[in-house]
Design an enzyme around this catalytic site. Sequence first.
Site, PDB file in Angstrom:
ATOM      1  N   THR A   1      -5.137  -1.451  -4.666  1.00  0.00           N
ATOM      2  CA  THR A   1      -5.352  -3.142  -4.483  1.00  0.00           C
ATOM      3  C   THR A   1      -5.423  -3.776  -2.996  1.00  0.00           C
ATOM      4  OG1 THR A   1      -2.925  -3.056  -3.662  1.00  0.00           O
ATOM      5  CG2 THR A   1      -3.398  -3.128  -6.143  1.00  0.00           C
TER       6      THR A   1
ATOM      7  N   CYS B   1       3.283  -2.472   1.511  1.00  0.00           N
ATOM      8  CA  CYS B   1       4.355  -2.921   1.168  1.00  0.00           C
ATOM      9  C   CYS B   1       5.366  -2.125   1.676  1.00  0.00           C
ATOM     10  CB  CYS B   1       4.653  -2.782  -0.295  1.00  0.00           C
ATOM     11  SG  CYS B   1       3.406  -3.764  -1.480  1.00  0.00           S
TER      12      CYS B   1
ATOM     13  N   CYS C   1       9.922  -2.862  -2.082  1.00  0.00           N
ATOM     14  CA  CYS C   1       9.175  -3.957  -2.558  1.00  0.00           C
ATOM     15  C   CYS C   1       9.566  -4.022  -4.086  1.00  0.00           C
ATOM     16  CB  CYS C   1       7.712  -3.858  -2.451  1.00  0.00           C
ATOM     17  SG  CYS C   1       6.816  -5.336  -3.088  1.00  0.00           S
TER      18      CYS C   1
ATOM     19  N   ARG D   1       5.432  -4.109  -8.986  1.00  0.00           N
ATOM     20  CA  ARG D   1       5.146  -2.895  -9.936  1.00  0.00           C
ATOM     21  C   ARG D   1       4.653  -1.579  -9.021  1.00  0.00           C
ATOM     22  NH1 ARG D   1       0.840  -2.811 -14.836  1.00  0.00           N
ATOM     23  NH2 ARG D   1       0.903  -0.622 -15.419  1.00  0.00           N
TER      24      ARG D   1
ATOM     25  N   ARG E   1      -4.126  -5.199   3.562  1.00  0.00           N
ATOM     26  CA  ARG E   1      -3.275  -6.414   3.532  1.00  0.00           C
ATOM     27  C   ARG E   1      -1.984  -6.381   3.442  1.00  0.00           C
ATOM     28  NH1 ARG E   1      -6.903  -6.974  -0.150  1.00  0.00           N
ATOM     29  NH2 ARG E   1      -5.558  -7.809  -1.489  1.00  0.00           N
TER      30      ARG E   1
ATOM     31  N   CYS F   1       1.658  -7.455   1.868  1.00  0.00           N
ATOM     32  CA  CYS F   1       2.090  -7.934   0.277  1.00  0.00           C
ATOM     33  C   CYS F   1       2.826  -9.234   0.808  1.00  0.00           C
ATOM     34  CB  CYS F   1       3.253  -6.995   0.143  1.00  0.00           C
ATOM     35  SG  CYS F   1       4.154  -7.528  -1.475  1.00  0.00           S
TER      36      CYS F   1
ATOM     37  N   CYS G   1       7.005  -9.021  -0.206  1.00  0.00           N
ATOM     38  CA  CYS G   1       8.142  -7.951   0.739  1.00  0.00           C
ATOM     39  C   CYS G   1       7.846  -8.278   2.214  1.00  0.00           C
ATOM     40  CB  CYS G   1       8.040  -6.550   0.284  1.00  0.00           C
ATOM     41  SG  CYS G   1       6.703  -5.679   0.650  1.00  0.00           S
TER      42      CYS G   1
END
Length: 362
Positions: A32, A36, A40, A43, A65, A67, A70
Amino acid sequence: MRDLMDHDRLYAALVARDAAYEGVALVGVTSTGIFCRLTCPARKPRPENCRWFDNAAAARAAGFRPCLRCKPDGPQAEAHPVIAGLTAALAARPGHRWSEADLIDLGHDPSTVRRLFRQHFGQSFLQMARAARLRQGLQTLHKGGRMIDAQLQAGFESASGFREAFRALFGHAPHQMQGDLRADWIDTPLGGMIVIADDHVLHLLEFVDRKALPQGLRRLSALVGGRIGLGRTGLTDLTERALGRFFAGEDGRLDMPLRLFGTPFQARVWQALRDIPAGETRSYSQLAAAIGQPSAVRAVAAANGANRLALVVPCHRVIGSDGSMTGYAGGLWRKERLIALEAGYRAAGNRPARLDAGPQSL
Protein backbone atom coordinates in the site's frame (compact mmCIF):
# COMPACT_ATOMS: atom_id res chain seq x y z
CA MET A 1 18.14 -1.89 17.14
CA ARG A 2 18.20 -5.70 17.37
CA ASP A 3 14.39 -5.88 17.62
CA LEU A 4 14.04 -4.34 14.16
CA MET A 5 15.92 -7.31 12.71
CA ASP A 6 13.57 -9.81 14.36
CA HIS A 7 10.84 -9.91 11.72
CA ASP A 8 8.81 -12.68 13.36
CA ARG A 9 8.72 -10.95 16.75
CA LEU A 10 7.70 -7.63 15.24
CA TYR A 11 5.04 -9.23 13.07
CA ALA A 12 3.62 -11.03 16.11
CA ALA A 13 3.54 -7.67 17.93
CA LEU A 14 1.76 -6.11 14.95
CA VAL A 15 -0.90 -8.82 14.90
CA ALA A 16 -1.36 -8.53 18.66
CA ARG A 17 -1.33 -4.70 18.52
CA ASP A 18 1.24 -4.85 21.30
CA ALA A 19 1.45 -1.42 23.00
CA ALA A 20 4.94 -2.25 24.27
CA TYR A 21 6.25 -1.40 20.79
CA GLU A 22 4.68 2.05 20.69
CA GLY A 23 7.46 4.56 20.14
CA VAL A 24 9.89 1.71 19.37
CA ALA A 25 8.93 0.41 15.92
CA LEU A 26 6.76 1.30 12.92
CA VAL A 27 5.67 -0.93 10.05
CA GLY A 28 5.80 0.01 6.37
CA VAL A 29 3.41 -1.95 4.13
CA THR A 30 4.94 -2.42 0.68
CA SER A 31 1.60 -3.34 -0.94
CA THR A 32 0.00 0.00 0.00
CA GLY A 33 2.98 2.32 0.47
CA ILE A 34 1.67 3.30 3.93
CA PHE A 35 3.42 3.10 7.30
CA CYS A 36 1.65 2.58 10.64
CA ARG A 37 2.08 2.13 14.34
CA LEU A 38 2.06 -1.50 15.40
CA THR A 39 -1.13 -0.77 17.34
CA CYS A 40 -2.98 0.49 14.26
CA PRO A 41 -6.55 -0.93 14.05
CA ALA A 42 -6.34 -1.31 10.27
CA ARG A 43 -6.39 -4.73 8.62
CA LYS A 44 -3.04 -6.46 9.06
CA PRO A 45 -0.79 -6.94 6.03
CA ARG A 46 0.84 -10.19 5.02
CA PRO A 47 4.23 -10.71 6.71
CA GLU A 48 6.16 -10.58 3.44
CA ASN A 49 4.77 -7.09 2.80
CA CYS A 50 6.17 -5.61 6.04
CA ARG A 51 9.23 -3.44 6.54
CA TRP A 52 10.27 -2.14 9.95
CA PHE A 53 11.45 1.31 10.99
CA ASP A 54 12.42 2.90 14.30
CA ASN A 55 11.06 6.37 13.45
CA ALA A 56 8.69 8.14 11.09
CA ALA A 57 11.47 10.02 9.31
CA ALA A 58 13.12 6.76 8.23
CA ALA A 59 9.80 5.43 6.94
CA ARG A 60 9.14 8.60 4.95
CA ALA A 61 12.67 8.53 3.55
CA ALA A 62 11.97 5.00 2.29
CA GLY A 63 8.96 6.33 0.36
CA PHE A 64 6.10 5.37 2.68
CA ARG A 65 3.15 7.65 3.51
CA PRO A 66 1.75 7.98 7.07
CA CYS A 67 -1.48 6.15 7.87
CA LEU A 68 -4.43 8.49 8.35
CA ARG A 69 -5.92 6.28 11.06
CA CYS A 70 -3.07 5.81 13.54
CA LYS A 71 -1.06 8.94 12.54
CA PRO A 72 2.38 7.37 12.98
CA ASP A 73 4.20 10.60 12.15
CA GLY A 74 2.92 12.11 15.40
CA PRO A 75 5.11 12.29 18.52
CA GLN A 76 6.57 8.84 19.06
CA ALA A 77 7.68 9.57 22.61
CA GLU A 78 4.13 10.33 23.72
CA ALA A 79 2.93 7.09 22.19
CA HIS A 80 5.11 4.88 24.37
CA PRO A 81 3.16 3.90 27.51
CA VAL A 82 6.26 3.80 29.74
CA ILE A 83 7.34 7.29 28.70
CA ALA A 84 3.83 8.71 28.91
CA GLY A 85 3.31 7.28 32.40
CA LEU A 86 6.64 8.45 33.79
CA THR A 87 6.47 11.96 32.33
CA ALA A 88 3.00 12.32 33.86
CA ALA A 89 4.37 11.09 37.20
CA LEU A 90 7.23 13.59 37.00
CA ALA A 91 4.83 16.43 36.22
CA ALA A 92 2.74 15.47 39.25
CA ARG A 93 5.77 15.27 41.60
CA PRO A 94 8.47 17.61 40.21
CA GLY A 95 10.17 18.04 43.59
CA HIS A 96 10.40 14.31 44.36
CA ARG A 97 13.88 12.82 44.53
CA TRP A 98 13.31 10.05 42.00
CA SER A 99 15.52 6.96 42.12
CA GLU A 100 15.86 3.62 40.37
CA ALA A 101 14.05 2.08 43.35
CA ASP A 102 11.01 4.24 42.50
CA LEU A 103 11.09 2.94 38.94
CA ILE A 104 11.23 -0.65 40.17
CA ASP A 105 8.31 0.01 42.54
CA LEU A 106 6.32 1.22 39.54
CA GLY A 107 7.06 -2.03 37.72
CA HIS A 108 9.76 -0.72 35.36
CA ASP A 109 13.21 -1.99 34.54
CA PRO A 110 15.58 0.97 35.15
CA SER A 111 17.84 0.03 32.21
CA THR A 112 14.84 -0.06 29.85
CA VAL A 113 13.62 3.31 31.13
CA ARG A 114 17.11 4.77 30.74
CA ARG A 115 17.36 3.53 27.15
CA LEU A 116 13.90 4.78 26.17
CA PHE A 117 14.38 8.26 27.60
CA ARG A 118 17.83 8.65 26.08
CA GLN A 119 16.50 7.50 22.73
CA HIS A 120 13.69 10.04 22.71
CA PHE A 121 14.99 12.88 24.89
CA GLY A 122 18.79 12.55 24.84
CA GLN A 123 18.90 12.12 28.63
CA SER A 124 17.71 9.66 31.24
CA PHE A 125 14.51 9.98 33.26
CA LEU A 126 16.54 10.58 36.42
CA GLN A 127 18.41 13.44 34.71
CA MET A 128 15.08 14.98 33.72
CA ALA A 129 13.87 14.61 37.31
CA ARG A 130 17.02 16.33 38.59
CA ALA A 131 16.39 19.27 36.24
CA ALA A 132 12.82 19.53 37.54
CA ARG A 133 14.09 19.66 41.12
CA LEU A 134 16.63 22.31 40.21
CA ARG A 135 13.82 24.37 38.76
CA GLN A 136 11.99 24.19 42.10
CA GLY A 137 15.08 25.65 43.76
CA LEU A 138 15.40 28.38 41.13
CA GLN A 139 11.83 29.44 41.81
CA THR A 140 12.53 29.75 45.52
CA LEU A 141 15.67 31.83 44.96
CA HIS A 142 13.83 33.95 42.43
CA LYS A 143 11.23 34.79 45.06
CA GLY A 144 13.93 35.86 47.49
CA GLY A 145 14.01 32.66 49.50
CA ARG A 146 16.95 31.49 51.55
CA MET A 147 19.49 29.07 50.14
CA ILE A 148 18.42 26.36 52.60
CA ASP A 149 14.78 26.76 51.51
CA ALA A 150 15.78 26.46 47.85
CA GLN A 151 17.88 23.42 48.63
CA LEU A 152 15.07 21.64 50.48
CA GLN A 153 12.42 22.53 47.93
CA ALA A 154 14.66 21.20 45.16
CA GLY A 155 14.99 17.91 46.99
CA PHE A 156 18.76 18.00 47.38
CA GLU A 157 20.12 16.42 50.55
CA SER A 158 23.00 18.88 50.88
CA ALA A 159 23.69 22.51 50.08
CA SER A 160 26.82 21.45 48.21
CA GLY A 161 24.74 19.16 45.97
CA PHE A 162 22.39 21.99 45.08
CA ARG A 163 25.24 24.42 44.45
CA GLU A 164 27.06 21.91 42.25
CA ALA A 165 23.93 21.28 40.16
CA PHE A 166 23.40 25.02 39.87
CA ARG A 167 27.05 25.63 38.97
CA ALA A 168 26.91 22.90 36.31
CA LEU A 169 24.03 24.74 34.68
CA PHE A 170 25.07 28.38 35.02
CA GLY A 171 28.82 28.18 35.49
CA HIS A 172 28.82 29.81 38.94
CA ALA A 173 27.17 29.41 42.33
CA PRO A 174 23.68 30.81 43.07
CA HIS A 175 24.87 33.64 45.33
CA GLN A 176 27.01 35.01 42.49
CA MET A 177 24.03 35.64 40.22
CA GLN A 178 23.60 39.39 40.02
CA GLY A 179 23.42 41.91 37.20
CA ASP A 180 21.15 43.59 34.66
CA LEU A 181 20.64 40.42 32.60
CA ARG A 182 18.05 38.19 34.22
CA ALA A 183 17.75 34.41 33.96
CA ASP A 184 14.46 32.62 34.50
CA TRP A 185 12.55 29.48 33.55
CA ILE A 186 9.63 29.30 31.13
CA ASP A 187 7.40 26.23 30.95
CA THR A 188 6.35 25.05 27.49
CA PRO A 189 4.51 21.96 26.21
CA LEU A 190 7.91 20.66 25.07
CA GLY A 191 9.64 21.17 28.41
CA GLY A 192 11.26 23.92 30.42
CA MET A 193 13.35 26.62 28.78
CA ILE A 194 15.96 28.94 30.25
CA VAL A 195 15.48 32.53 29.13
CA ILE A 196 18.02 35.31 29.66
CA ALA A 197 17.01 38.88 28.83
CA ASP A 198 17.64 42.44 29.85
CA ASP A 199 15.15 45.29 29.56
CA HIS A 200 15.69 45.62 25.82
CA VAL A 201 16.77 42.38 24.09
CA LEU A 202 16.64 38.60 24.41
CA HIS A 203 20.09 37.05 24.87
CA LEU A 204 19.38 33.33 25.22
CA LEU A 205 16.47 30.92 24.96
CA GLU A 206 17.26 27.22 25.35
CA PHE A 207 15.60 24.00 26.44
CA VAL A 208 16.94 23.25 29.88
CA ASP A 209 17.91 19.67 29.00
CA ARG A 210 20.10 20.64 26.05
CA LYS A 211 23.49 19.05 26.61
CA ALA A 212 25.42 22.15 25.56
CA LEU A 213 23.35 24.53 27.70
CA PRO A 214 25.86 24.84 30.58
CA GLN A 215 28.64 25.65 28.12
CA GLY A 216 26.45 28.22 26.38
CA LEU A 217 25.49 29.85 29.67
CA ARG A 218 29.11 30.07 30.79
CA ARG A 219 30.13 31.60 27.46
CA LEU A 220 27.34 34.15 27.62
CA SER A 221 28.29 35.02 31.21
CA ALA A 222 31.88 35.62 30.11
CA LEU A 223 30.80 37.75 27.15
CA VAL A 224 28.66 40.05 29.32
CA GLY A 225 31.15 40.25 32.18
CA GLY A 226 29.15 38.06 34.57
CA ARG A 227 26.15 40.41 34.54
CA ILE A 228 23.56 37.61 34.79
CA GLY A 229 21.27 37.46 37.80
CA LEU A 230 18.07 35.63 38.65
CA GLY A 231 14.72 37.17 37.85
CA ARG A 232 12.54 38.56 35.10
CA THR A 233 12.33 41.59 32.89
CA GLY A 234 9.47 42.88 30.78
CA LEU A 235 11.04 41.10 27.82
CA THR A 236 10.91 37.80 29.72
CA ASP A 237 7.17 38.23 30.12
CA LEU A 238 6.84 39.20 26.43
CA THR A 239 8.73 36.06 25.41
CA GLU A 240 6.57 33.85 27.61
CA ARG A 241 3.37 35.29 26.14
CA ALA A 242 4.69 34.88 22.58
CA LEU A 243 5.64 31.24 23.27
CA GLY A 244 2.17 30.65 24.69
CA ARG A 245 0.54 31.91 21.48
CA PHE A 246 3.02 29.92 19.38
CA PHE A 247 2.29 26.59 21.08
CA ALA A 248 -1.45 27.31 21.12
CA GLY A 249 -1.37 27.52 17.33
CA GLU A 250 -2.35 31.19 17.34
CA ASP A 251 0.77 32.90 16.00
CA GLY A 252 3.90 31.40 14.43
CA ARG A 253 5.89 34.63 14.67
CA LEU A 254 8.30 35.10 17.55
CA ASP A 255 9.29 38.71 17.02
CA MET A 256 11.27 39.57 20.13
CA PRO A 257 14.24 41.96 19.80
CA LEU A 258 17.43 39.88 19.92
CA ARG A 259 21.10 40.27 20.70
CA LEU A 260 23.25 37.87 18.73
CA PHE A 261 26.61 36.68 19.98
CA GLY A 262 28.38 35.31 16.95
CA THR A 263 30.43 36.03 13.86
CA PRO A 264 29.05 37.94 10.86
CA PHE A 265 28.80 34.62 8.99
CA GLN A 266 26.79 33.04 11.79
CA ALA A 267 24.51 36.08 11.90
CA ARG A 268 23.77 35.66 8.17
CA VAL A 269 22.87 32.02 8.71
CA TRP A 270 20.66 32.87 11.68
CA GLN A 271 18.87 35.55 9.66
CA ALA A 272 18.33 33.03 6.85
CA LEU A 273 16.74 30.74 9.42
CA ARG A 274 14.48 33.58 10.54
CA ASP A 275 13.45 34.07 6.92
CA ILE A 276 11.97 30.54 6.74
CA PRO A 277 8.22 30.94 7.35
CA ALA A 278 6.60 28.76 9.99
CA GLY A 279 5.34 25.65 8.27
CA GLU A 280 8.21 25.44 5.77
CA THR A 281 11.58 23.70 5.93
CA ARG A 282 14.95 23.99 4.19
CA SER A 283 17.96 21.75 3.71
CA TYR A 284 21.48 22.82 4.68
CA SER A 285 22.37 23.23 1.00
CA GLN A 286 19.33 25.46 0.44
CA LEU A 287 20.32 27.51 3.46
CA ALA A 288 23.87 27.89 2.12
CA ALA A 289 22.50 29.01 -1.25
CA ALA A 290 20.21 31.51 0.49
CA ILE A 291 23.20 33.33 1.99
CA GLY A 292 25.08 33.28 -1.31
CA GLN A 293 27.66 30.65 -0.31
CA PRO A 294 26.43 27.36 -1.80
CA SER A 295 29.70 25.55 -1.05
CA ALA A 296 29.61 26.40 2.68
CA VAL A 297 27.19 23.63 3.65
CA ARG A 298 29.29 22.36 6.57
CA ALA A 299 29.89 25.85 7.91
CA VAL A 300 26.18 26.54 7.68
CA ALA A 301 25.46 23.35 9.63
CA ALA A 302 27.97 24.42 12.30
CA ALA A 303 26.36 27.86 12.58
CA ASN A 304 22.98 26.18 12.85
CA GLY A 305 24.25 24.13 15.79
CA ALA A 306 25.74 27.22 17.46
CA ASN A 307 22.36 28.94 17.70
CA ARG A 308 21.43 29.81 21.30
CA LEU A 309 17.95 31.23 20.61
CA ALA A 310 15.80 28.14 20.13
CA LEU A 311 12.48 28.61 18.30
CA VAL A 312 13.09 32.35 17.84
CA VAL A 313 15.94 31.53 15.45
CA PRO A 314 14.26 28.37 14.12
CA CYS A 315 17.10 25.93 13.47
CA HIS A 316 14.53 23.11 13.82
CA ARG A 317 13.26 24.00 10.33
CA VAL A 318 16.37 22.52 8.70
CA ILE A 319 15.95 18.93 7.50
CA GLY A 320 17.95 16.52 5.39
CA SER A 321 18.11 16.99 1.61
CA ASP A 322 16.11 13.74 1.30
CA GLY A 323 13.38 15.08 3.57
CA SER A 324 14.51 13.09 6.60
CA MET A 325 14.78 14.51 10.10
CA THR A 326 18.37 15.49 10.86
CA GLY A 327 20.00 16.10 14.22
CA TYR A 328 18.52 18.74 16.49
CA ALA A 329 20.19 19.78 19.74
CA GLY A 330 16.81 19.96 21.46
CA GLY A 331 16.06 16.33 20.51
CA LEU A 332 14.52 14.86 17.37
CA TRP A 333 11.27 14.28 19.25
CA ARG A 334 10.95 18.04 19.73
CA LYS A 335 11.83 18.71 16.12
CA GLU A 336 9.13 16.28 15.03
CA ARG A 337 6.54 18.00 17.18
CA LEU A 338 7.58 21.51 16.17
CA ILE A 339 7.36 20.76 12.46
CA ALA A 340 3.96 19.12 12.98
CA LEU A 341 2.75 22.14 14.95
CA GLU A 342 4.01 24.63 12.39
CA ALA A 343 2.27 22.85 9.52
CA GLY A 344 -0.83 24.71 10.67
CA TYR A 345 0.92 28.04 10.12
CA ARG A 346 1.81 27.33 6.48
CA ALA A 347 -1.26 28.98 4.97
CA ALA A 348 -1.06 31.94 7.34
CA GLY A 349 2.40 32.86 6.08
CA ASN A 350 3.71 33.67 9.55
CA ARG A 351 7.16 35.13 9.00
CA PRO A 352 9.24 36.77 11.77
CA ALA A 353 10.67 40.23 11.32
CA ARG A 354 14.26 40.90 10.31
CA LEU A 355 16.73 40.81 13.16
CA ASP A 356 17.05 44.30 14.58
CA ALA A 357 19.90 43.77 17.02
CA GLY A 358 23.35 43.65 15.51
CA PRO A 359 25.64 40.67 16.07
CA GLN A 360 28.54 40.81 18.47
CA SER A 361 31.66 38.92 17.52
CA LEU A 362 32.87 36.13 19.78
